[in-house]
Design a protein around this motif. Structure first.
Motif, PDB file in Angstrom:
ATOM      1  N   GLY A 274      -0.891  11.124  -7.957  1.00  0.00           N
ATOM      2  CA  GLY A 274       0.166  11.981  -8.451  1.00  0.00           C
ATOM      3  C   GLY A 274       1.580  11.629  -8.063  1.00  0.00           C
ATOM      4  O   GLY A 274       2.527  12.317  -8.466  1.00  0.00           O
ATOM      5  N   ASP A 275       1.773  10.555  -7.294  1.00  0.00           N
ATOM      6  CA  ASP A 275       3.133  10.174  -6.897  1.00  0.00           C
ATOM      7  C   ASP A 275       3.866   9.498  -8.050  1.00  0.00           C
ATOM      8  O   ASP A 275       3.262   8.812  -8.885  1.00  0.00           O
ATOM      9  CB  ASP A 275       3.095   9.218  -5.700  1.00  0.00           C
ATOM     10  N   SER A 276       5.179   9.666  -8.085  1.00  0.00           N
ATOM     11  CA  SER A 276       6.035   8.966  -9.038  1.00  0.00           C
ATOM     12  C   SER A 276       7.432   8.880  -8.434  1.00  0.00           C
ATOM     13  O   SER A 276       7.811   9.709  -7.591  1.00  0.00           O
ATOM     14  CB  SER A 276       6.084   9.700 -10.380  1.00  0.00           C
ATOM     15  N   GLY A 277       8.187   7.866  -8.858  1.00  0.00           N
ATOM     16  CA  GLY A 277       9.519   7.682  -8.274  1.00  0.00           C
ATOM     17  C   GLY A 277       9.439   7.266  -6.816  1.00  0.00           C
ATOM     18  O   GLY A 277      10.324   7.567  -6.021  1.00  0.00           O
ATOM     19  N   LYS A 278       8.382   6.540  -6.464  1.00  0.00           N
ATOM     20  CA  LYS A 278       8.165   6.116  -5.077  1.00  0.00           C
ATOM     21  C   LYS A 278       7.983   4.605  -5.022  1.00  0.00           C
ATOM     22  O   LYS A 278       7.679   3.956  -6.029  1.00  0.00           O
ATOM     23  CB  LYS A 278       6.913   6.790  -4.500  1.00  0.00           C
ATOM     24  N   MET A 279       8.142   4.047  -3.820  1.00  0.00           N
ATOM     25  CA  MET A 279       7.811   2.649  -3.564  1.00  0.00           C
ATOM     26  C   MET A 279       6.883   2.588  -2.369  1.00  0.00           C
ATOM     27  O   MET A 279       7.054   3.333  -1.396  1.00  0.00           O
ATOM     28  CB  MET A 279       9.060   1.815  -3.286  1.00  0.00           C
ATOM     29  N   VAL A 280       5.906   1.715  -2.432  1.00  0.00           N
ATOM     30  CA  VAL A 280       5.029   1.482  -1.289  1.00  0.00           C
ATOM     31  C   VAL A 280       5.817   0.729  -0.213  1.00  0.00           C
ATOM     32  O   VAL A 280       6.542  -0.215  -0.526  1.00  0.00           O
ATOM     33  CB  VAL A 280       3.797   0.649  -1.703  1.00  0.00           C
ATOM     34  N   VAL A 281       5.690   1.151   1.030  1.00  0.00           N
ATOM     35  CA  VAL A 281       6.349   0.447   2.129  1.00  0.00           C
ATOM     36  C   VAL A 281       5.308   0.037   3.159  1.00  0.00           C
ATOM     37  O   VAL A 281       4.231   0.642   3.254  1.00  0.00           O
ATOM     38  CB  VAL A 281       7.444   1.304   2.810  1.00  0.00           C
ATOM     39  N   LEU A 282       5.621  -0.992   3.927  1.00  0.00           N
ATOM     40  CA  LEU A 282       4.785  -1.441   5.022  1.00  0.00           C
ATOM     41  C   LEU A 282       5.314  -0.865   6.324  1.00  0.00           C
ATOM     42  O   LEU A 282       6.522  -0.950   6.605  1.00  0.00           O
ATOM     43  CB  LEU A 282       4.759  -2.970   5.083  1.00  0.00           C
ATOM     44  N   GLN A 283       4.434  -0.273   7.092  1.00  0.00           N
ATOM     45  CA  GLN A 283       4.809   0.347   8.363  1.00  0.00           C
ATOM     46  C   GLN A 283       4.085  -0.390   9.493  1.00  0.00           C
ATOM     47  O   GLN A 283       2.857  -0.399   9.560  1.00  0.00           O
ATOM     48  CB  GLN A 283       4.420   1.822   8.378  1.00  0.00           C
ATOM     49  N   ARG A 284       4.867  -1.025  10.375  1.00  0.00           N
ATOM     50  CA  ARG A 284       4.270  -1.756  11.492  1.00  0.00           C
ATOM     51  C   ARG A 284       3.758  -0.755  12.529  1.00  0.00           C
ATOM     52  O   ARG A 284       4.514   0.078  13.023  1.00  0.00           O
ATOM     53  CB  ARG A 284       5.289  -2.706  12.115  1.00  0.00           C
ATOM     54  N   LEU A 285       2.477  -0.889  12.841  1.00  0.00           N
ATOM     55  CA  LEU A 285       1.852   0.032  13.784  1.00  0.00           C
ATOM     56  C   LEU A 285       1.767  -0.550  15.182  1.00  0.00           C
ATOM     57  O   LEU A 285       1.778   0.187  16.177  1.00  0.00           O
ATOM     58  CB  LEU A 285       0.439   0.397  13.295  1.00  0.00           C
ATOM     59  N   SER A 286       1.677  -1.882  15.258  1.00  0.00           N
ATOM     60  CA  SER A 286       1.522  -2.528  16.559  1.00  0.00           C
ATOM     61  C   SER A 286       1.927  -3.986  16.451  1.00  0.00           C
ATOM     62  O   SER A 286       1.731  -4.618  15.404  1.00  0.00           O
ATOM     63  CB  SER A 286       0.060  -2.421  17.018  1.00  0.00           C
ATOM     64  N   ASP A 287       2.504  -4.527  17.534  1.00  0.00           N
ATOM     65  CA  ASP A 287       2.853  -5.946  17.581  1.00  0.00           C
ATOM     66  C   ASP A 287       1.750  -6.773  18.232  1.00  0.00           C
ATOM     67  O   ASP A 287       1.528  -7.921  17.869  1.00  0.00           O
ATOM     68  CB  ASP A 287       4.161  -6.149  18.354  1.00  0.00           C
ATOM     69  N   ASP A 288       1.070  -6.203  19.214  1.00  0.00           N
ATOM     70  CA  ASP A 288       0.059  -6.950  19.957  1.00  0.00           C
ATOM     71  C   ASP A 288      -1.148  -6.061  20.242  1.00  0.00           C
ATOM     72  O   ASP A 288      -1.109  -5.270  21.183  1.00  0.00           O
ATOM     73  CB  ASP A 288       0.649  -7.467  21.268  1.00  0.00           C
ATOM     74  N   PRO A 289      -2.188  -6.120  19.416  1.00  0.00           N
ATOM     75  CA  PRO A 289      -2.312  -7.002  18.252  1.00  0.00           C
ATOM     76  C   PRO A 289      -1.510  -6.479  17.072  1.00  0.00           C
ATOM     77  O   PRO A 289      -1.267  -5.272  16.988  1.00  0.00           O
ATOM     78  CB  PRO A 289      -3.810  -6.969  17.942  1.00  0.00           C
ATOM     79  N   TYR A 290      -1.121  -7.388  16.182  1.00  0.00           N
ATOM     80  CA  TYR A 290      -0.331  -6.984  15.024  1.00  0.00           C
ATOM     81  C   TYR A 290      -1.172  -6.132  14.085  1.00  0.00           C
ATOM     82  O   TYR A 290      -2.276  -6.514  13.684  1.00  0.00           O
ATOM     83  CB  TYR A 290       0.193  -8.218  14.282  1.00  0.00           C
ATOM     84  N   GLN A 291      -0.647  -4.961  13.741  1.00  0.00           N
ATOM     85  CA  GLN A 291      -1.290  -4.081  12.772  1.00  0.00           C
ATOM     86  C   GLN A 291      -0.215  -3.459  11.889  1.00  0.00           C
ATOM     87  O   GLN A 291       0.869  -3.118  12.377  1.00  0.00           O
ATOM     88  CB  GLN A 291      -2.077  -2.964  13.459  1.00  0.00           C
ATOM     89  N   CYS A 292      -0.517  -3.324  10.610  1.00  0.00           N
ATOM     90  CA  CYS A 292       0.448  -2.780   9.671  1.00  0.00           C
ATOM     91  C   CYS A 292      -0.282  -1.944   8.621  1.00  0.00           C
ATOM     92  O   CYS A 292      -1.374  -2.317   8.171  1.00  0.00           O
ATOM     93  CB  CYS A 292       1.206  -3.921   8.994  1.00  0.00           C
ATOM     94  N   GLY A 293       0.283  -0.808   8.260  1.00  0.00           N
ATOM     95  CA  GLY A 293      -0.294   0.057   7.245  1.00  0.00           C
ATOM     96  C   GLY A 293       0.699   0.315   6.130  1.00  0.00           C
ATOM     97  O   GLY A 293       1.825  -0.194   6.143  1.00  0.00           O
ATOM     98  N   THR A 294       0.300   1.110   5.143  1.00  0.00           N
ATOM     99  CA  THR A 294       1.176   1.417   4.014  1.00  0.00           C
ATOM    100  C   THR A 294       1.416   2.920   3.906  1.00  0.00           C
ATOM    101  O   THR A 294       0.601   3.734   4.353  1.00  0.00           O
ATOM    102  CB  THR A 294       0.566   0.939   2.675  1.00  0.00           C
ATOM    103  N   GLU A 295       2.544   3.272   3.342  1.00  0.00           N
ATOM    104  CA  GLU A 295       2.852   4.644   2.940  1.00  0.00           C
ATOM    105  C   GLU A 295       3.816   4.551   1.763  1.00  0.00           C
ATOM    106  O   GLU A 295       4.181   3.444   1.343  1.00  0.00           O
ATOM    107  CB  GLU A 295       3.429   5.456   4.096  1.00  0.00           C
TER     108      GLU A 295
END
Length: 415
Positions: A331-352
Motif C-alpha cells: 500500500g505504499d506510494s510516493g516512497k523510496m526504498v532506503v538502505l539502513q546500516r545496522l552494524s559495521d562489524d559484522p556488516y549488516q544492512c536492512g531496508t525501509e
C-alpha cells in the motif's frame, strides 16, 4: 498482487542496476503479479508506449543470474524531466492512460536523484486524481548522493573498480623513471559529491601507498596551492598520482574543466557535461614544473565494470528491487526504498521506505570531517564507511573467455 507491475530504469547506468531489475521481477511474480512490464528508455519511452513483457526475456533461473551480472540498463535509460503538473497536465494524462491500458498496480522506477523527482511528481498526480496506481522509487546511482539512505546500490561496485584501477595506475607509474618525475592525474566521476573519488584511497595498503592527493568537489580547489603541493612531493619521489573529481571548482564556483574549455552541453535537468579536468591539470603541471604528466579519465568504465562487481552491492541491489515491490504491494506510494546500516562489524544492512519528497532533488555530500584539514585526502572514517560495501566477488558466467550478459531486448538493439 492482483494486477500488473511496470518497472523502468533511468539516469546513469551501473554494474548493479539490473540486479535490482531482477529483484523487482522475481518478487512481483512471487507475489502474484500477472505481468511485469519493462519500460524501454524509462518514462520517456513509456510516453511512446515502448515497453516489453519481461517474461519474454527472463525465462529461466540462468536468465535471472545473467541479468544480475549484466552491466548498464537492460531496459535502456533516459534523462527525461517531467514538467510540473500545473505546466502540462496532458503529459500526465497520457502516462496514466497508458497505465490504465496495461492495468498497472505498481510503478517501480530504478534511478537516482532525477528519477526520484519523477516518482514524486507521478505519485502527487495520483493523489490529486485519486488514481490507484502506487509509485515506488528504487535507489540506484554510483554517485552515492541520494539523501536518507546509508548508501546506494551501484556505488559499492564502482568504488571497488576505482580502488582497484587506482592501485594498478600507481603500480604502472613505478615502471619508468623521468628526470623531473611524472605526475598522473586521474579524473573520477562526481559532479557535486566526492564519494567516488574518495574511493581511490581504497588502493592504499601494505603493498601500495595509495594516491598522493585526493580532491573532492565539496572543498574549493586552489590551483596555486595544488601546484605548490605537487612541486614539494616531486622533491621526495619521482612518481605522483593525484585523484580529482570531475566537478572540482575554484572558490568562485568555476569548474576546473571550464578553465580549459567552455561547456556546451547541458541535459534536461540543467546538468553541465563535465570532462577535461584531468587534462587541464596535467597541462598546468607540465607548464609550471616541466615534468612529464598523464591525464586519465575513468569515464564510463567505472560504472560498467561488472567483472569487478562487489557481491555485497549486487545482493543489496536485488534486495532493494524486491523491497520496492513489497512496499507497493503493501500500500505504499510516493516512497523510496532506503538502505539502513545496522552494524559495521559484522556488516549488516536492512531496508525501509522513506518519503520521496524528502529525497528528490536533494544531494548527500561527503561530510567535511571525512576529509582532512587541507582538503587533500579522505580520513579513516571515510574508508571505514566504504570498505564493507566492496566486499566479495560475483563470478561472471564465462563463454569463450569473455563474460556472458543477458541479450539486449531486440527493441533496443542497434542492429
Amino acid at each position: 498482487m492482483e494486477r500488473n507491475v511496470i518497472v523502468g530504469q533511468s539516469g546513469g547506468p551501473t554494474a548493479a542496476i539490473n540486479s535490482s531489475l531482477a529483484g523487482v521481477y522475481r518478487t512481483a511474480k512471487d507475489r502474484g503479479a500477472k505481468k511485469v512490464y519493462g519500460m524501454l528508455h524509462g518514462v520517456q519511452g513509456l510516453l511512446e508506449e515502448k515497453y516489453i513483457d519481461l517474461a519474454d526475456h527472463i525465462k529461466t533461473e540462468l536468465d535471472a543470474e545473467l541479468l544480475k551480472r549484466t552491466p548498464a540498463a537492460f531496459l535502456g535509460s533516459c534523462r527525461y524531466k517531467l514538467p510540473e503538473i500545473h505546466e502540462n497536465r496532458d503529459v500526465y494524462d497520457k502516462i496514466f492512460a497508458i497505465l490504465d491500458k496495461l492495468d498497472i498496480e505498481a510503478f517501480i522506477y530504478i534511478g537516482g536523484n532525477d528519477s526520484m523527482d519523477t516518482i514524486k511528481k507521478l505519485s502527487d498526480y495520483a493523489i490529486i486524481t485519486g488514481h490507484p496506481t502506487r509509485f515506488i522509487g528504487c535507489p540506484k546511482t554510483i554517485d552515492n548522493d541520494l539523501a536518507l539512505t546509508d548508501h546506494t546500490p551501484g556505488y559499492g561496485s564502482a568504488a571497488k573498480y576505482i580502488g582497484t584501477s587506482m592501485k594498478e595506475i600507481i603500480r604502472d607509474g613505478f615502471c619508468l623513471e623521468y628526470e623531473k618525475g611524472i605526475v598522473t592525474i586521474v579524473e573520477v566521476m562526481g559532479r557535486n559529491a566526492g564519494w567516488l573519488t574518495g574511493a581511490t584511497a581504497l588502493s592504499e595498503g601494505e603493498d601500495c601507498e595509495g594516491p598522493d592527493l585526493i580532491y573532492l568537489p565539496e572543498i574549493p580547489f586552489d590551483l596555486k596551492k595544488f601546484g605548490d603541493k605537487v612541486r614539494k612531493l616531486l622533491e621526495k619521489k619521482t612518481s605522483i598520482v593525484v585523484a580529482v573529481s570531475e566537478g572540482i571548482r575554484t572558490d568562485d564556483g568555476t569548474y576546473v574543466c571550464e578553465l580549459g574549455n567552455s561547456i556546451d552541453f547541458v541535459d534536461a535537468f540543467g546538468h553541465k557535461q563535465l570532462s577535461g579536468t584531468a587534462s587541464y591539470l596535467a597541462s598546468f603541471i607540465a607548464g609550471e614544473i616541466g615534468c612529464k604528466t598523464r591525464a586519465i579519465e575513468l569515464s564510463t568504465l567505472q560504472r560498467s565494470a561488472s567483472h569487478a562487481a562487489s557481491r555485497v552491492d549486487i545482493l543489496e541491489a536485488y534486495q532493494v528491487g524486491g523491497a520496492a515491490v513489497k512496499a507497493a504491494d503493501e500500500g505504499d506510494s510516493g516512497k523510496m526504498v532506503v538502505l539502513q546500516r545496522l552494524s559495521d562489524d559484522p556488516y549488516q544492512c536492512g531496508t525501509e521506505v522513506k518519503d520521496v519528497h524528502k529525497i528528490a532533488n536533494d544531494e548527500k555530500l561527503v561530510p567535511r570531517d571525512w576529509v582532512n584539514k587541507e582538503g587533500t585526502y579522505v580520513t579513516s572514517e571515510f574508508i571505514s564507511y566504504v570498505r564493507p560495501l566492496i566486499q566479495g566477488d560475483v563470478s561472471p558466467v564465462m563463454v569463450d573467455g569473455i563474460p556472458r550478459h543477458l541479450y539486449t531486448p531486440k527493441e533496443l538493439s542497434h542492429k
